[in-house]
Scaffold this motif. Structure first.
Motif, PDB file in Angstrom:
ATOM      1  N   LYS A   1      57.837  43.221 -19.813  1.00  0.00           N
ATOM      2  CA  LYS A   1      56.946  42.092 -20.087  1.00  0.00           C
ATOM      3  C   LYS A   1      56.007  41.788 -18.921  1.00  0.00           C
ATOM      4  O   LYS A   1      55.211  40.845 -18.995  1.00  0.00           O
ATOM      5  CB  LYS A   1      57.779  40.837 -20.386  1.00  0.00           C
ATOM      6  CG  LYS A   1      58.765  40.967 -21.547  1.00  0.00           C
ATOM      7  CD  LYS A   1      58.062  41.080 -22.884  1.00  0.00           C
ATOM      8  CE  LYS A   1      59.072  41.051 -24.036  1.00  0.00           C
ATOM      9  NZ  LYS A   1      58.403  41.219 -25.352  1.00  0.00           N
ATOM     10  N   LYS A   2      56.090  42.575 -17.868  1.00  0.00           N
ATOM     11  CA  LYS A   2      55.248  42.356 -16.690  1.00  0.00           C
ATOM     12  C   LYS A   2      53.994  43.228 -16.758  1.00  0.00           C
ATOM     13  O   LYS A   2      54.030  44.330 -17.301  1.00  0.00           O
ATOM     14  CB  LYS A   2      56.030  42.685 -15.411  1.00  0.00           C
ATOM     15  CG  LYS A   2      57.246  41.799 -15.196  1.00  0.00           C
ATOM     16  CD  LYS A   2      58.007  42.238 -13.954  1.00  0.00           C
ATOM     17  CE  LYS A   2      59.262  41.390 -13.764  1.00  0.00           C
ATOM     18  NZ  LYS A   2      60.040  41.840 -12.587  1.00  0.00           N
TER      19      LYS A   2
ATOM     20  N   GLY B   1      53.867  46.663 -19.670  1.00  0.00           N
ATOM     21  CA  GLY B   1      54.409  47.973 -20.010  1.00  0.00           C
ATOM     22  C   GLY B   1      54.678  48.098 -21.490  1.00  0.00           C
ATOM     23  O   GLY B   1      54.367  49.125 -22.113  1.00  0.00           O
ATOM     24  N   GLU B   2      55.234  47.054 -22.090  1.00  0.00           N
ATOM     25  CA  GLU B   2      55.514  47.077 -23.525  1.00  0.00           C
ATOM     26  C   GLU B   2      54.227  47.199 -24.335  1.00  0.00           C
ATOM     27  O   GLU B   2      54.162  47.966 -25.310  1.00  0.00           O
ATOM     28  CB  GLU B   2      56.254  45.806 -23.926  1.00  0.00           C
ATOM     29  CG  GLU B   2      56.648  45.773 -25.395  1.00  0.00           C
ATOM     30  CD  GLU B   2      57.358  44.480 -25.748  1.00  0.00           C
ATOM     31  OE1 GLU B   2      58.449  44.563 -26.338  1.00  0.00           O
ATOM     32  OE2 GLU B   2      56.817  43.393 -25.436  1.00  0.00           O
ATOM     33  N   GLU B   3      53.201  46.483 -23.918  1.00  0.00           N
ATOM     34  CA  GLU B   3      51.925  46.542 -24.644  1.00  0.00           C
ATOM     35  C   GLU B   3      51.297  47.928 -24.530  1.00  0.00           C
ATOM     36  O   GLU B   3      50.680  48.409 -25.493  1.00  0.00           O
ATOM     37  CB  GLU B   3      50.980  45.460 -24.116  1.00  0.00           C
ATOM     38  CG  GLU B   3      51.380  44.053 -24.542  1.00  0.00           C
ATOM     39  CD  GLU B   3      50.638  42.965 -23.793  1.00  0.00           C
ATOM     40  OE1 GLU B   3      50.594  41.826 -24.289  1.00  0.00           O
ATOM     41  OE2 GLU B   3      50.103  43.239 -22.683  1.00  0.00           O
ATOM     42  N   ASN B   4      51.451  48.580 -23.388  1.00  0.00           N
ATOM     43  CA  ASN B   4      50.989  49.961 -23.251  1.00  0.00           C
ATOM     44  C   ASN B   4      51.688  50.861 -24.250  1.00  0.00           C
ATOM     45  O   ASN B   4      51.068  51.707 -24.900  1.00  0.00           O
ATOM     46  CB  ASN B   4      51.243  50.470 -21.823  1.00  0.00           C
ATOM     47  CG  ASN B   4      50.101  50.198 -20.861  1.00  0.00           C
ATOM     48  OD1 ASN B   4      49.088  50.882 -20.873  1.00  0.00           O
ATOM     49  ND2 ASN B   4      50.279  49.181 -20.034  1.00  0.00           N
ATOM     50  N   MET B   5      52.996  50.678 -24.390  1.00  0.00           N
ATOM     51  CA  MET B   5      53.771  51.494 -25.320  1.00  0.00           C
ATOM     52  C   MET B   5      53.342  51.227 -26.767  1.00  0.00           C
ATOM     53  O   MET B   5      53.176  52.162 -27.568  1.00  0.00           O
ATOM     54  CB  MET B   5      55.254  51.193 -25.154  1.00  0.00           C
ATOM     55  CG  MET B   5      55.832  51.597 -23.803  1.00  0.00           C
ATOM     56  SD  MET B   5      55.851  53.384 -23.558  1.00  0.00           S
ATOM     57  CE  MET B   5      57.078  53.862 -24.775  1.00  0.00           C
ATOM     58  N   LEU B   6      53.156  49.963 -27.118  1.00  0.00           N
ATOM     59  CA  LEU B   6      52.776  49.623 -28.495  1.00  0.00           C
ATOM     60  C   LEU B   6      51.372  50.121 -28.817  1.00  0.00           C
ATOM     61  O   LEU B   6      51.086  50.503 -29.960  1.00  0.00           O
ATOM     62  CB  LEU B   6      52.874  48.111 -28.702  1.00  0.00           C
ATOM     63  CG  LEU B   6      54.298  47.536 -28.614  1.00  0.00           C
ATOM     64  CD1 LEU B   6      54.259  46.018 -28.711  1.00  0.00           C
ATOM     65  CD2 LEU B   6      55.175  48.129 -29.713  1.00  0.00           C
ATOM     66  N   LEU B   7      50.507  50.134 -27.811  1.00  0.00           N
ATOM     67  CA  LEU B   7      49.166  50.684 -28.011  1.00  0.00           C
ATOM     68  C   LEU B   7      49.249  52.165 -28.362  1.00  0.00           C
ATOM     69  O   LEU B   7      48.560  52.647 -29.281  1.00  0.00           O
ATOM     70  CB  LEU B   7      48.326  50.485 -26.748  1.00  0.00           C
ATOM     71  CG  LEU B   7      46.894  51.032 -26.767  1.00  0.00           C
ATOM     72  CD1 LEU B   7      46.086  50.392 -27.898  1.00  0.00           C
ATOM     73  CD2 LEU B   7      46.209  50.803 -25.415  1.00  0.00           C
TER      74      LEU B   7
ATOM     75  N   GLY C   1      54.555  52.977  -7.891  1.00  0.00           N
ATOM     76  CA  GLY C   1      54.046  54.275  -8.319  1.00  0.00           C
ATOM     77  C   GLY C   1      55.019  55.017  -9.206  1.00  0.00           C
ATOM     78  O   GLY C   1      54.638  55.616 -10.218  1.00  0.00           O
ATOM     79  N   GLY C   2      56.312  54.968  -8.843  1.00  0.00           N
ATOM     80  CA  GLY C   2      57.317  55.648  -9.648  1.00  0.00           C
ATOM     81  C   GLY C   2      57.456  55.042 -11.029  1.00  0.00           C
ATOM     82  O   GLY C   2      57.616  55.755 -12.026  1.00  0.00           O
ATOM     83  N   MET C   3      57.385  53.708 -11.113  1.00  0.00           N
ATOM     84  CA  MET C   3      57.481  53.029 -12.408  1.00  0.00           C
ATOM     85  C   MET C   3      56.293  53.379 -13.296  1.00  0.00           C
ATOM     86  O   MET C   3      56.439  53.600 -14.508  1.00  0.00           O
ATOM     87  CB  MET C   3      57.578  51.519 -12.207  1.00  0.00           C
ATOM     88  CG  MET C   3      58.879  51.064 -11.577  1.00  0.00           C
ATOM     89  SD  MET C   3      58.825  49.319 -11.081  1.00  0.00           S
ATOM     90  CE  MET C   3      58.772  48.516 -12.701  1.00  0.00           C
ATOM     91  N   LYS C   4      55.102  53.428 -12.703  1.00  0.00           N
ATOM     92  CA  LYS C   4      53.907  53.785 -13.484  1.00  0.00           C
ATOM     93  C   LYS C   4      54.021  55.203 -14.033  1.00  0.00           C
ATOM     94  O   LYS C   4      53.626  55.476 -15.172  1.00  0.00           O
ATOM     95  CB  LYS C   4      52.647  53.642 -12.630  1.00  0.00           C
ATOM     96  CG  LYS C   4      52.212  52.201 -12.387  1.00  0.00           C
ATOM     97  CD  LYS C   4      50.956  52.143 -11.533  1.00  0.00           C
ATOM     98  CE  LYS C   4      50.539  50.700 -11.278  1.00  0.00           C
ATOM     99  NZ  LYS C   4      49.376  50.615 -10.359  1.00  0.00           N
TER     100      LYS C   4
ATOM    101  N   SER D   1      47.145  58.371 -13.769  1.00  0.00           N
ATOM    102  CA  SER D   1      47.896  57.671 -14.792  1.00  0.00           C
ATOM    103  C   SER D   1      46.991  57.111 -15.881  1.00  0.00           C
ATOM    104  O   SER D   1      45.906  56.592 -15.623  1.00  0.00           O
ATOM    105  CB  SER D   1      48.697  56.537 -14.153  1.00  0.00           C
ATOM    106  OG  SER D   1      49.335  55.767 -15.134  1.00  0.00           O
ATOM    107  N   ALA D   2      47.465  57.224 -17.129  1.00  0.00           N
ATOM    108  CA  ALA D   2      46.746  56.649 -18.266  1.00  0.00           C
ATOM    109  C   ALA D   2      47.176  55.212 -18.539  1.00  0.00           C
ATOM    110  O   ALA D   2      46.739  54.597 -19.502  1.00  0.00           O
ATOM    111  CB  ALA D   2      46.987  57.509 -19.513  1.00  0.00           C
ATOM    112  N   VAL D   3      48.049  54.675 -17.681  1.00  0.00           N
ATOM    113  CA  VAL D   3      48.562  53.317 -17.862  1.00  0.00           C
ATOM    114  C   VAL D   3      47.448  52.295 -17.647  1.00  0.00           C
ATOM    115  O   VAL D   3      46.675  52.393 -16.692  1.00  0.00           O
ATOM    116  CB  VAL D   3      49.726  53.048 -16.875  1.00  0.00           C
ATOM    117  CG1 VAL D   3      50.123  51.584 -16.884  1.00  0.00           C
ATOM    118  CG2 VAL D   3      50.911  53.943 -17.207  1.00  0.00           C
ATOM    119  N   ASP D   4      47.354  51.320 -18.532  1.00  0.00           N
ATOM    120  CA  ASP D   4      46.407  50.211 -18.392  1.00  0.00           C
ATOM    121  C   ASP D   4      47.099  49.095 -17.623  1.00  0.00           C
ATOM    122  O   ASP D   4      48.038  48.464 -18.124  1.00  0.00           O
ATOM    123  CB  ASP D   4      45.973  49.717 -19.775  1.00  0.00           C
ATOM    124  CG  ASP D   4      44.878  48.649 -19.697  1.00  0.00           C
ATOM    125  OD1 ASP D   4      44.706  48.030 -18.617  1.00  0.00           O
ATOM    126  OD2 ASP D   4      44.193  48.431 -20.710  1.00  0.00           O
ATOM    127  N   GLY D   5      46.670  48.857 -16.408  1.00  0.00           N
ATOM    128  CA  GLY D   5      47.322  47.872 -15.558  1.00  0.00           C
ATOM    129  C   GLY D   5      47.118  46.436 -15.978  1.00  0.00           C
ATOM    130  O   GLY D   5      47.831  45.543 -15.508  1.00  0.00           O
TER     131      GLY D   5
END
Length: 345
Positions: A144-145, A108-114, A152-155, A100-104
């Motif tokens: 916002k979390k 989640g919103e900040e990942n999208m805005l990035l 895992g599914g959410m990520k 995953s490229a998600v930054d933990g």
């Protein structure tokens, strides 16, 4: 169907290709990873690339997504020459890798805005796109979390949502459901189907043969750096003779009688089971049942197995299924009485 090329012919025009390759090659030192790969993937379809670990699936994705360069061959992605115009290819694609490229550390919103910033969207447009995708992937409540708190599914859903910020026409999904529980995997399948309904082309690599069977319009099996076969799931299943009927007995004497009469059937003496080749048709099943009745032999259990992608994978790669600890059984070709009543007499 084709064992090496695109399989299109007969004078009919091929559908517009989202991805096409001819003779794609890649080596690392003296190890050849890809040895002349030919693919034709129509726009708006799901294409699945199967193969054992180390077969070159990820290398293929990395080449087609411009992350690494090929040593030879030609490729066009979204109508652009991969070697001559990689920037145009990058503008048309999205990639979700095995990891995953998600930054933990951020939400989640900040990942999208990035991702919106990386695509040079305005602040207003970025927030609009992020909100729409978070809602589409059922992530609004968790937006916002911190992403580190996601399942895992959410990520995975967030990862694909981030990939869609740039509105790609082609998406590469490299083993997108690895490690997910069955419910999350089925949710991901639905997301992929919705993407294709919207006109997106999906290039999927997977370790789950059921996944390819469920989703893919066309499948290619990669083995030893070459395409061993490609076609629809049904075309691939017809390549091998894996269909059989399994008879299981609880009475040892009934098992011995049946085994003696069907001397060439595959035997499992421990399970008191016989395996008879069959195409699974109603006519063949009736013939087997008539023979059992005429011989006054009663089987406790009859199960029908038609070839599946596990059988295809095993037959084409000579390895066990990636989702199974045992090899799928591809039986030899024993014979059973064509006319069971006559044979029983």
């Amino acid at each position: 169907m084709s064992t090496s090329g695109s399989g299109h012919g007969g004078g009919r025009p091929s559908p517009a290709a989202a991805i096409s390759t001819t003779g794609l090659r890649k080596s690392y030192g003296d190890k050849t990873v890809l040895d002349g790969i030919d693919l034709h993937i129509p726009a708006g379809s799901v294409f699945a690339l199967l193969g054992p670990n180390g077969a070159g699936k990820t290398t293929t994705v990395q080449i087609l997504s411009t992350l690494i360069t090929a040593d030879g061959g030609q490729a066009r992605v979204a109508g652009h020459d991969l070697a001559a115009d990689p920037q145009a290819v990058r503008a048309a694609i999205g990639v979700t890798g095995q990891f995953s490229a998600v930054d933990g550390l951020i939400t989640g919103e900040e990942n999208m805005l990035l991702m919106a910033d990386l695509h040079h969207l305005s602040r207003r447009e970025g927030r609009r796109v992020a909100a729409e995708l978070l809602d589409r992937f059922d992530l609004t409540e968790a937006a916002k979390k911190p992403a580190s708190t996601y399942s895992g599914g959410m990520k995975r859903r967030l990862d694909i949502a981030m990939t869609l910020v740039g509105d790609p026409r082609i998406i590469f999904l490299d083993e997108p459901t690895t490690g997910l529980d069955p419910r999350s995997r089925h949710n991901m399948w639905q997301i992929i189907r919705e993407l294709v309904t919207g006109g997106v082309t999906v290039f999927l690599t997977t370790q789950y043969l059921e996944e390819a069977d469920e989703l893919a319009d066309r499948i290619a099996v990669l083995n030893g750096g070459r395409i061993a076969a490609q076609g629809t799931a049904e075309e691939l299943k017809r390549l091998i003779p894996g269909g059989h009927v399994r008879l299981r007995f609880s009475d040892p004497s009934a098992y011995r009688s049946a085994a003696a009469a069907l001397g060439e059937a595959s035997r499992d003496d421990e399970a008191l089971a016989l395996q008879i080749p069959s195409d699974g048709s109603q006519r063949e099943l009736r013939s087997i049942l008539d023979w059992l009745d005429a011989a006054e032999i009663e089987a406790d259990e009859l199960t029908v197995h038609t070839p599946d992608l596990d059988d295809v994978f095993f037959a084409l790669t000579g390895s066990t299924s990636p989702t199974s600890s045992t090899s799928p059984t591809v039986p030899t070709q024993p014979t059973y009485p064509t006319h069971p009543k006559e044979e029983a007499r």
